[in-house]
Write a protein that holds these residues in place. Sequence first.
Motif, mmCIF file in Angstrom:
data_model
loop_
_atom_site.group_PDB
_atom_site.id
_atom_site.type_symbol
_atom_site.label_atom_id
_atom_site.label_comp_id
_atom_site.label_asym_id
_atom_site.label_seq_id
_atom_site.Cartn_x
_atom_site.Cartn_y
_atom_site.Cartn_z
ATOM 1 N N HIS A 39 -25.690 9.715 -18.649
ATOM 2 C CA HIS A 39 -24.640 10.053 -17.685
ATOM 3 C C HIS A 39 -23.403 9.177 -17.900
ATOM 4 O O HIS A 39 -22.272 9.599 -17.616
ATOM 5 N N GLU A 40 -23.578 7.970 -18.430
ATOM 6 C CA GLU A 40 -22.425 7.127 -18.745
ATOM 7 C C GLU A 40 -21.635 7.709 -19.907
ATOM 8 O O GLU A 40 -20.392 7.665 -19.922
ATOM 9 N N VAL A 41 -22.349 8.246 -20.882
ATOM 10 C CA VAL A 41 -21.686 8.910 -22.013
ATOM 11 C C VAL A 41 -20.872 10.098 -21.505
ATOM 12 O O VAL A 41 -19.696 10.273 -21.866
ATOM 13 N N GLU A 42 -21.501 10.902 -20.666
ATOM 14 C CA GLU A 42 -20.800 12.067 -20.111
ATOM 15 C C GLU A 42 -19.584 11.629 -19.283
ATOM 16 O O GLU A 42 -18.513 12.251 -19.363
ATOM 17 N N ASN A 43 -19.775 10.582 -18.503
ATOM 18 C CA ASN A 43 -18.665 10.104 -17.671
ATOM 19 C C ASN A 43 -17.493 9.634 -18.524
ATOM 20 O O ASN A 43 -16.326 9.874 -18.178
ATOM 21 N N TYR A 44 -17.806 8.981 -19.645
ATOM 22 C CA TYR A 44 -16.721 8.496 -20.496
ATOM 23 C C TYR A 44 -15.949 9.655 -21.118
ATOM 24 O O TYR A 44 -14.699 9.644 -21.154
ATOM 25 N N PHE A 45 -16.671 10.675 -21.580
ATOM 26 C CA PHE A 45 -15.978 11.811 -22.172
ATOM 27 C C PHE A 45 -15.203 12.604 -21.119
ATOM 28 O O PHE A 45 -14.131 13.154 -21.400
ATOM 29 N N ASP A 46 -15.730 12.653 -19.894
ATOM 30 C CA ASP A 46 -14.968 13.281 -18.812
ATOM 31 C C ASP A 46 -13.682 12.488 -18.546
ATOM 32 O O ASP A 46 -12.602 13.069 -18.316
ATOM 33 N N TYR A 47 -13.797 11.155 -18.583
ATOM 34 C CA TYR A 47 -12.631 10.295 -18.397
ATOM 35 C C TYR A 47 -11.582 10.565 -19.487
ATOM 36 O O TYR A 47 -10.380 10.696 -19.197
ATOM 37 N N LEU A 48 -12.027 10.673 -20.735
ATOM 38 C CA LEU A 48 -11.095 10.951 -21.834
ATOM 39 C C LEU A 48 -10.421 12.307 -21.636
ATOM 40 O O LEU A 48 -9.211 12.459 -21.848
ATOM 41 N N THR A 49 -11.212 13.290 -21.219
ATOM 42 C CA THR A 49 -10.677 14.638 -21.037
ATOM 43 C C THR A 49 -9.638 14.677 -19.918
ATOM 44 O O THR A 49 -8.640 15.401 -19.999
ATOM 45 N N GLU A 50 -9.875 13.894 -18.891
ATOM 46 C CA GLU A 50 -8.956 13.865 -17.748
ATOM 47 C C GLU A 50 -7.693 13.052 -18.031
ATOM 48 O O GLU A 50 -6.664 13.251 -17.375
ATOM 49 N N ASN A 51 -7.765 12.160 -19.010
ATOM 50 C CA ASN A 51 -6.654 11.233 -19.230
ATOM 51 C C ASN A 51 -5.971 11.376 -20.583
ATOM 52 O O ASN A 51 -5.151 10.537 -20.951
ATOM 53 N N SER A 52 -6.292 12.412 -21.322
ATOM 54 C CA SER A 52 -5.624 12.658 -22.599
ATOM 55 C C SER A 52 -5.375 14.144 -22.755
ATOM 56 O O SER A 52 -6.239 14.975 -22.429
#
Length: 834
Positions: A39-52
């Motif tokens: 879930h941390e991996v998913e959260n990080y990629f969600d963060y990237l998607t939301e911020n780039s």
Amino acid sequence: MKKLYAALFLVTFTISAWAQLKSPSEFIPNYGKQISYYHEVENYFDYLTENSALIKKQKYGMTNEQRDLSLYFISSTENLKNLEQIRINNLASIGLSDSQPAAVNDKIIVWLSFNVHGNEFAGTESAMTVAYELLNPSNETTKQWLQNTIVILDPCINPDGYSRYGNWLREISGKKTHPGLYDREHMEVWPGGRYNHYLFDLNRDWAWQTQIESQQRIKMYNQWMPQVHTDVHEMSYNSPYFFPPAAEPLHEFIEQYQKDFHNELGKNISQKFDKQNWMYNTRERFDLFYPSYGDTYPTYNGAVGLTLEQGGIGAGREVTMENGVNVTIKDRLTHHATAVLTVVESAAAKREILLKGFRDFHVNSRKKAKGIYNTYVLKSNPKLEQLTELLKKNDIEFSYADASAGASGFHYQNKKNESFKIEPNDLIIKADQPRSVLAQVLFEPNQKLNDSLSYDITAWALPLAYGIEGYAVKNNLSVKTKAKIETAEKTVPASVYAFYVPWNNRVSVQVLSALHQADIKVRSAMKKAVFGELTVESGGLIISRADNPKLADFEKTVSNIVKVKTDYTFITTGFSTNSKDIGSENFKLLKAPKVLMLSGKGIVSTEFGANWFYFDETISYPISIVEVSNLNRVKLYNYNTLILSDGTYDLSEDQKKEIDGWIKNGGKVIAMSNAISLFEDREGYALSLFASKEDKEKSEKEQKELELKKRFLDFEGIERRGISGSIPGAIIENKLDKTYPLAFGLGNSYFSLKSNERSYSLLKNAINAVYIPKEYISYGFVGNDIKKKLNETVSFAVEKRGDGNVIYMMDNPLFRGFWENGILLFSNSLFLVH
């Protein structure tokens, strides 16, 4: 004015956020020191998607354990806006789309796959660093790559395995690492995290697509068809990093442009590694032959498929290698990120060459078949139903003959060129199609193996795997064809004496499974029986009203279950025209299996998983699974069937005696591969390596003479000499005792996929139902020493012991879940042998 300020603030805030994009180490606690939760991996990629603005997410499926499977598209903002058009253009350029390419510049598509093996977790860890560097606003170099490159990034192909391993490592981790070998951190427990939920190796499932992860991923892959595919792995922690060029054998269909890019990539990665003094190797171990890997499957679809391997399995968080140097998670993910980013860089630099090679690969293979055969013909058979499902999953085109015609070709079952007749409903697969190379690889009867030191099985011809008579034809056939076979819908009469379900494919087994679970009594034919114009073949299922007098609405209830079997029919009388009436001894009442299967330490995870998957997914039949260590808590008499998957069983003498007594009282054991050693040379059992004392003495004498000769051989050739006694995976012809239920429905012969060197003489006082004849046909690599030892040895046998049976399976008919005729053979042992 306030709205303008608000808009400016929003733009400024967004630009600022992108400029300050967090790295994985800033986002995830202990990144590079401890495995990340999924879930941390998913959260990080969600963060990237939301911020780039340079990344888009697409969920493409879910695992058996309900974890998301997602792809991330990384490129320039302009490319991401035109993503769908770029995809269509790419497919149109190789004949996989009828759309006309629009005015969009040629883009190269690079697909990055991480962590197909769950315990090779540095792959997923590195995926986050790779994504960050591609998106990092301060990294101008990567932005140049993305101008004409679409990166498709799959951070974790196997989330269930990754999570199983990760949860275990987290649970047993203390505050300090334990780089010394003797710590549980380096001793993963059974079944390990390498495999998916059903313990299948997803890296060997690309072509067969037995698993839900493979099916969903490859559906997406075939919609994109990248020019480069990178499969990111780990291996033993003492091994230096591996990157291309690949090892021999290389399949003869691999093009020079694919080999050239391997060489280019090897030089580029080596330069990066040399600067850091990192150890590596190329052209060792990892070949490009077996078609169902993450590097070969893309290769046979025109991409440059490649494997990257970092030493890390068993390393835990940190381990001391044999050279005294410690390797950490941070080391492993850094090596991977460096290599993977070099792949993207190299692909961007060689974009035009790769695009031309990719397109020529598809265009040229349609003009002229790469192999010597242009058409493959498979005779009409109920098992075609499953084969065509496989072809659909791989987007391989096929049709059915709609007329009769004469032809000649290579006969798979006889391994000879013969004349034959094409008849309506025969399956036709032509090499002239968009998936030309993949189709030929799967159907070519004799792949050229230019080096026998192969990493995997060396034969897989689909007609033999599916038990369907087939021919490979050199010329194009002009027979009239049709897209599908029409089947008339049946009308069930108001009164039915009995239903008949032919026993000829996996659907037959699924029907029997459902009937047993509905507590409906079923009989099976021991011999052919004739009822007017209807012939009931051996193994055929009979569901009669007489056996089920209390069944409410007999016709409706039974027809609702059997209707999935399109060739089922009705019998209006129990009186046969060949003295095999339904009430005769010819029709044996089947007993519903009550199945116990052992699991746990000592059992081969993937072989257990294949059996588990068979019950859970293939036939949906209930089964109890118990750890070997808990066997003493089980009352065996609650079951009538015990399955022993391949492995080593640590059973006490008392437990063995209990099983002996249970068998004598009517129990059935299905022992597979090495599990049969529990019965080998034991008093009262027929299983023995040798038919006589003389045969044993002769073998021992030959072995001693061989050892004397070896004294004069050099060390350098030891590995190659060793393969003369090996069989990594070859197809072996077997004769059938077609009068015995274990052979029902298999056809005139059975071709077994043999991947072990064990060989047993034909058993005495047992039924040798499936055995290798003296002069047998084989496909793939069989070592010279083992080849002669296989003559007149048994593959599948049944020993009657008291009221029960022991079924010996020297080979695993459920191997990797794709050997379709093996599924029927195993079903025979489960349901028909009593």
